[in-house]
Design a protein around this motif. Sequence first.
Motif, PDB file in Angstrom:
ATOM      1  N   ALA A  82       0.878  -1.312  -0.070  1.00  0.00           N
ATOM      2  CA  ALA A  82      -0.053  -0.013  -0.129  1.00  0.00           C
ATOM      3  C   ALA A  82       0.968   1.568   0.157  1.00  0.00           C
ATOM      4  O   ALA A  82       0.465   2.381  -0.661  1.00  0.00           O
ATOM      5  CB  ALA A  82      -0.924  -0.006   1.051  1.00  0.00           C
ATOM      6  N   VAL A  83       1.892   1.230   0.809  1.00  0.00           N
ATOM      7  CA  VAL A  83       2.802   2.496   0.719  1.00  0.00           C
ATOM      8  C   VAL A  83       3.526   2.524  -0.913  1.00  0.00           C
ATOM      9  O   VAL A  83       3.581   3.702  -1.107  1.00  0.00           O
ATOM     10  CB  VAL A  83       3.761   2.225   1.829  1.00  0.00           C
ATOM     11  CG1 VAL A  83       5.150   3.361   1.592  1.00  0.00           C
ATOM     12  CG2 VAL A  83       3.426   2.201   3.099  1.00  0.00           C
ATOM     13  N   ALA A  84       3.987   1.370  -1.306  1.00  0.00           N
ATOM     14  CA  ALA A  84       4.660   1.538  -2.498  1.00  0.00           C
ATOM     15  C   ALA A  84       3.513   2.080  -3.784  1.00  0.00           C
ATOM     16  O   ALA A  84       4.039   2.774  -4.352  1.00  0.00           O
ATOM     17  CB  ALA A  84       5.037   0.119  -3.065  1.00  0.00           C
ATOM     18  N   GLY A 109       1.463  -0.990 -11.127  1.00  0.00           N
ATOM     19  CA  GLY A 109       1.097  -2.107 -11.231  1.00  0.00           C
ATOM     20  C   GLY A 109       1.924  -3.295 -10.642  1.00  0.00           C
ATOM     21  O   GLY A 109       1.686  -4.202 -10.368  1.00  0.00           O
ATOM     22  N   LEU A 110       3.266  -2.798 -10.420  1.00  0.00           N
ATOM     23  CA  LEU A 110       4.362  -3.564  -9.943  1.00  0.00           C
ATOM     24  C   LEU A 110       3.811  -3.656  -8.424  1.00  0.00           C
ATOM     25  O   LEU A 110       3.891  -4.711  -7.747  1.00  0.00           O
ATOM     26  CB  LEU A 110       5.564  -3.038  -9.951  1.00  0.00           C
ATOM     27  CG  LEU A 110       6.883  -3.982  -9.363  1.00  0.00           C
ATOM     28  CD1 LEU A 110       6.890  -5.079 -10.049  1.00  0.00           C
ATOM     29  CD2 LEU A 110       8.163  -2.929  -9.209  1.00  0.00           C
ATOM     30  N   SER A 111       3.153  -2.640  -7.788  1.00  0.00           N
ATOM     31  CA  SER A 111       3.086  -2.810  -6.124  1.00  0.00           C
ATOM     32  C   SER A 111       1.683  -3.316  -6.014  1.00  0.00           C
ATOM     33  O   SER A 111       1.406  -3.954  -4.946  1.00  0.00           O
ATOM     34  CB  SER A 111       3.094  -1.260  -5.711  1.00  0.00           C
ATOM     35  OG  SER A 111       2.285  -0.277  -6.640  1.00  0.00           O
ATOM     36  N   GLU A 112       0.494  -3.262  -7.036  1.00  0.00           N
ATOM     37  CA  GLU A 112      -0.605  -3.648  -6.893  1.00  0.00           C
ATOM     38  C   GLU A 112      -0.631  -5.173  -7.511  1.00  0.00           C
ATOM     39  O   GLU A 112      -1.816  -5.768  -7.151  1.00  0.00           O
ATOM     40  CB  GLU A 112      -1.716  -2.758  -7.687  1.00  0.00           C
ATOM     41  CG  GLU A 112      -1.815  -1.310  -6.958  1.00  0.00           C
ATOM     42  CD  GLU A 112      -3.100  -0.867  -7.347  1.00  0.00           C
ATOM     43  OE1 GLU A 112      -3.597  -1.124  -8.195  1.00  0.00           O
ATOM     44  OE2 GLU A 112      -3.377   0.376  -6.762  1.00  0.00           O
ATOM     45  N   ALA A 132       7.796   9.051 -18.449  1.00  0.00           N
ATOM     46  CA  ALA A 132       7.519   9.311 -16.916  1.00  0.00           C
ATOM     47  C   ALA A 132       6.281   8.545 -16.378  1.00  0.00           C
ATOM     48  O   ALA A 132       6.098   8.052 -15.417  1.00  0.00           O
ATOM     49  CB  ALA A 132       7.517  10.646 -16.206  1.00  0.00           C
ATOM     50  N   LEU A 133       5.350   8.984 -17.140  1.00  0.00           N
ATOM     51  CA  LEU A 133       3.809   8.510 -16.897  1.00  0.00           C
ATOM     52  C   LEU A 133       3.974   6.889 -17.159  1.00  0.00           C
ATOM     53  O   LEU A 133       3.510   6.561 -16.289  1.00  0.00           O
ATOM     54  CB  LEU A 133       2.843   9.147 -17.786  1.00  0.00           C
ATOM     55  CG  LEU A 133       1.429   8.666 -17.936  1.00  0.00           C
ATOM     56  CD1 LEU A 133       0.777   9.190 -16.618  1.00  0.00           C
ATOM     57  CD2 LEU A 133       0.652   9.095 -19.019  1.00  0.00           C
ATOM     58  N   GLY A 134       4.521   6.348 -18.119  1.00  0.00           N
ATOM     59  CA  GLY A 134       4.388   4.884 -18.256  1.00  0.00           C
ATOM     60  C   GLY A 134       5.337   4.357 -16.886  1.00  0.00           C
ATOM     61  O   GLY A 134       4.975   3.418 -16.471  1.00  0.00           O
ATOM     62  N   ALA A 135       6.330   5.009 -16.578  1.00  0.00           N
ATOM     63  CA  ALA A 135       7.106   4.342 -15.557  1.00  0.00           C
ATOM     64  C   ALA A 135       6.579   4.299 -14.208  1.00  0.00           C
ATOM     65  O   ALA A 135       6.268   3.637 -13.343  1.00  0.00           O
ATOM     66  CB  ALA A 135       8.407   5.411 -15.420  1.00  0.00           C
ATOM     67  N   ALA A 136       5.586   5.523 -13.793  1.00  0.00           N
ATOM     68  CA  ALA A 136       4.751   5.498 -12.742  1.00  0.00           C
ATOM     69  C   ALA A 136       3.563   4.561 -12.894  1.00  0.00           C
ATOM     70  O   ALA A 136       3.214   3.785 -11.833  1.00  0.00           O
ATOM     71  CB  ALA A 136       4.038   7.019 -12.890  1.00  0.00           C
ATOM     72  N   ARG A 137       2.900   4.302 -13.943  1.00  0.00           N
ATOM     73  CA  ARG A 137       2.027   3.430 -14.258  1.00  0.00           C
ATOM     74  C   ARG A 137       2.618   2.049 -13.933  1.00  0.00           C
ATOM     75  O   ARG A 137       2.064   0.976 -13.573  1.00  0.00           O
ATOM     76  CB  ARG A 137       1.260   3.390 -15.560  1.00  0.00           C
ATOM     77  CG  ARG A 137       0.372   4.745 -15.739  1.00  0.00           C
ATOM     78  CD  ARG A 137      -0.608   4.822 -14.736  1.00  0.00           C
ATOM     79  NE  ARG A 137      -1.719   3.656 -15.011  1.00  0.00           N
ATOM     80  CZ  ARG A 137      -2.788   3.940 -14.161  1.00  0.00           C
ATOM     81  NH1 ARG A 137      -2.835   4.446 -13.018  1.00  0.00           N
ATOM     82  NH2 ARG A 137      -3.776   2.852 -14.376  1.00  0.00           N
ATOM     83  N   SER A 141      -3.368   6.110   0.270  1.00  0.00           N
ATOM     84  CA  SER A 141      -3.139   4.785   0.461  1.00  0.00           C
ATOM     85  C   SER A 141      -1.959   4.533   1.549  1.00  0.00           C
ATOM     86  O   SER A 141      -2.142   3.445   2.336  1.00  0.00           O
ATOM     87  CB  SER A 141      -2.237   4.223  -0.844  1.00  0.00           C
ATOM     88  OG  SER A 141      -3.269   4.457  -2.026  1.00  0.00           O
ATOM     89  N   VAL A 142      -1.183   5.413   1.836  1.00  0.00           N
ATOM     90  CA  VAL A 142      -0.221   5.433   2.738  1.00  0.00           C
ATOM     91  C   VAL A 142      -1.033   5.289   4.378  1.00  0.00           C
ATOM     92  O   VAL A 142      -0.749   4.493   5.323  1.00  0.00           O
ATOM     93  CB  VAL A 142       1.072   6.478   2.973  1.00  0.00           C
ATOM     94  CG1 VAL A 142       1.742   6.610   4.009  1.00  0.00           C
ATOM     95  CG2 VAL A 142       1.626   6.365   1.775  1.00  0.00           C
TER      96      VAL A 142
END
Length: 442
Positions: A93-95, A120-123, A111-116, A185-186
């Motif tokens: 959830a923090v990630a 996805g990696l964290s969820e 940058a947008l693609g990296a954030a998404r 989320s945090v």
Amino acid sequence: MTLAEPKVPTRSPLRHRVRGRILMLLCILYAVSYLDRTAISTAAPSIRADLHLSDTQFGLALAAYSLPYALLQVFGGWIGDRFGPRKVLSILAVAWGLSTLWTGLATGLLALGAARLMLGLSEGAAFPTATRAMSTWLPSDRRGYGQGVVHSAARLGAAIAPLIMAGLIATLGWRVGFVALGVLSVIWSIAWARRFRDRPQDDKRVSATELGELGTQHADEAPGTTSAVERRKVPWRRLVRRIAPVTLVDFCYGWMLWVYLTWLPSFFQDEYGLALAGFALFTSLVLSAGVLSDTLGGMLSDRLLARTRSLRTARRTNLVIGLAGSMLALIPSLLVHNLVVVTISLTLSFFFLELTNSVLWAIPMDIAPDHAGVASGLMNTGFGVAGIVSPIVFGFLIDQTGNWQLPFALSVALLAAGTLLSLRVDPRPLDPEPAPPSATPS
């Protein structure tokens, strides 16, 4: 060997039980996660204009979320089984909160693609790990209902996201909305770490009565010991074989859900010329149908299970009715260009689609409750792969043809395929592994 149907107990209470509070915490998690996922679709016109992105480029950014999401489903479920939902969900959830905040700071496609990608990696491990928590905390007769309630909360988050983001975009800009969601989320992560325990018997609030309702294995295990379940090896070959049809059905379901979550605001804007407030409102109206149908689907399946004592009947019936109903309800949107008619068509289609969601998540708990994280990860890989394919193909078809009929027609075909595949789903529990022969002294 014939697969046995489980004994179905009377309905277990949730009120005045700690498991009810755990379910409420998970509902908040699911709502927040879908706020994070869906907010970008409402902000899509603003983001595309601000960052100078085409539909195809924006589709690639959306798909960046689903690539790690799909790849990490099984591994993420294994992590949840291995290290426990308390620790894993707190970290995740923090990630994803930080990833959501990063989305608001993006300055271009990369940058947008990296954030998404990070989101996805964290969820990716979140829902399989949450399913493991429910497998431990919910009695077997409440699995469909529990999955229905949390996914209704997810749809509530998806439904209110357009309204929240539209208000923030109109007043403060699209970037502020993602920063606010990241902070939320945090906050949830802190609450989860404080209130949840991996095993019910380790929670001092849980009574002996509640432990008994959860199963004798919970009552008999001493606090602080490693259970037999945690030591048991995953029966990978048999599990993959049984989950594979569910994964394919989940892909067909996921294709359509990603259409709703990522392209609906753009559809209302492009096809009917709606401004920000208009397409946000119509998107929320359509997505709100899932708030009711997710819980309804789980309740109907559990009640059918109690009446028929057949997991195959209870789970398959919901899948067939939901996917076939969604397909039929979607057809008018291909034939009529009328805002009211198309909105009703999309709303009914989404209502039927979401009747299947809680059942898809209950089936891994039915098949392998001791490995619910891995089993649900295998199942939800179909949804993750759909999330990669659906936004890219949808955006490409729109750019190439200039209309929305072809991608929606493709969606109708996939819903028909999912209906047929549902007849191959077998949700009955796996037979236990045969015990190895004991050595006899010579």
